[in-house]
Write a protein that holds these residues in place. Sequence first.
Motif, mmCIF file in Angstrom:
data_model
loop_
_atom_site.group_PDB
_atom_site.id
_atom_site.type_symbol
_atom_site.label_atom_id
_atom_site.label_comp_id
_atom_site.label_asym_id
_atom_site.label_seq_id
_atom_site.Cartn_x
_atom_site.Cartn_y
_atom_site.Cartn_z
ATOM 1 N N GLY A 1 0.803 -1.216 0.000
ATOM 2 C CA GLY A 1 0.000 0.000 0.000
ATOM 3 C C GLY A 1 0.835 1.265 0.000
ATOM 4 N N SER A 2 1.905 1.269 0.781
ATOM 5 C CA SER A 2 2.763 2.453 0.857
ATOM 6 C C SER A 2 3.513 2.680 -0.451
ATOM 7 C CB SER A 2 3.743 2.316 2.020
ATOM 8 O OG SER A 2 4.605 1.204 1.838
ATOM 9 N N ASP B 1 2.461 1.746 -3.483
ATOM 10 C CA ASP B 1 1.491 2.201 -4.471
ATOM 11 C C ASP B 1 1.140 3.668 -4.260
ATOM 12 O OD1 ASP B 1 1.478 -0.305 -5.568
ATOM 13 O OD2 ASP B 1 -0.386 -0.949 -4.628
ATOM 14 N N TYR B 2 1.049 4.102 -3.004
ATOM 15 C CA TYR B 2 0.741 5.505 -2.736
ATOM 16 C C TYR B 2 1.907 6.399 -3.123
ATOM 17 C CZ TYR B 2 -0.792 9.678 -0.256
ATOM 18 O OH TYR B 2 -1.176 10.960 0.053
ATOM 19 N N TRP B 3 3.124 6.004 -2.725
ATOM 20 C CA TRP B 3 4.299 6.819 -3.023
ATOM 21 C C TRP B 3 4.592 6.850 -4.512
ATOM 22 C CZ3 TRP B 3 9.477 5.134 -4.422
ATOM 23 C CH2 TRP B 3 10.413 6.162 -4.415
ATOM 24 N N ASN C 1 2.677 7.096 -6.933
ATOM 25 C CA ASN C 1 1.888 8.130 -7.601
ATOM 26 C C ASN C 1 2.657 9.429 -7.731
ATOM 27 O OD1 ASN C 1 -0.586 6.845 -8.186
ATOM 28 N ND2 ASN C 1 -1.219 7.020 -6.042
ATOM 29 N N GLN D 1 2.803 1.459 -10.025
ATOM 30 C CA GLN D 1 2.219 0.793 -8.874
ATOM 31 C C GLN D 1 2.290 -0.722 -9.078
ATOM 32 O OE1 GLN D 1 -1.745 2.471 -8.760
ATOM 33 N NE2 GLN D 1 -1.114 4.055 -7.315
ATOM 34 N N TYR E 1 7.367 11.847 1.233
ATOM 35 C CA TYR E 1 6.571 10.621 1.237
ATOM 36 C C TYR E 1 7.422 9.366 1.070
ATOM 37 C CZ TYR E 1 2.349 13.511 0.697
ATOM 38 O OH TYR E 1 1.335 14.418 0.890
ATOM 39 N N LEU F 1 7.410 6.350 3.506
ATOM 40 C CA LEU F 1 6.348 5.343 3.544
ATOM 41 C C LEU F 1 6.849 3.972 3.097
ATOM 42 C CD1 LEU F 1 3.384 7.519 2.219
ATOM 43 C CD2 LEU F 1 3.652 6.631 4.531
#
Length: 229
Positions: free
Chosen positions: A112-113, A115-117, A119, A125, A180, A183
Amino acid sequence: MAQSYEPKTTLGRIVNELEETVIALLLAGMTIITFINVILRYGYNTGLIWGLEMVTFLFAWLVLFGVSYAVKTTSHLGVDALINLFSMPVRRVIALVAAAICIAYAVLLLKGSWDYWANFANLPQTTGSVLPTGFEEMKRSSYRGWYEVIDIPFPEWLRWIEPVMNEGEHYEKIPRFIPYAILPFGMALLLFRFIQAGVRIWTGEAESLIVSHEAEDDVDAVAHMNREE
């Protein structure tokens, strides 16, 4: 009780010193920025516009970096009243099950971290709804490296990343992928520490993932002082 962590190799000592140094620097940075802002606000009716955002990011780094350090030193608190009713072999099995759950959870957090970072870092991702199965095909139209934070100004010594991450466009604030980045890094380190903790329990070097009987030493110390009086 929290276990006193003693690295056994030169690399282990270097990593341990690095972790403790980073944690100390994060705490010092938060304290210094907050102190300066208080002086400027009450003494000169001004302040560092970016101070609050910077302290927020430093605190996030401290938490995400420190959680894995606490796993390494067995410093996380937990309730072991029920666990202690069982015999040592059963407790060991429970600890191994807990370690397996923590490892699985850390894998989910890492996915999850990332995939968020990703972006904000112009990176693909992962695929897979639960566990990562690969990486998505990255399209240039989906790049988000130009996203900036709100207040923290962009330092001149980082201008070299503009052609790499922002197609040469000028940054006014620091891009979000920089703060970020903790993360995925923090979650990868957490996964590594949980695996280490699981191995220690498997080999008998540790009994639990949590600190237990955290008040016993204090109670014994006070009782000892009372006896002396």
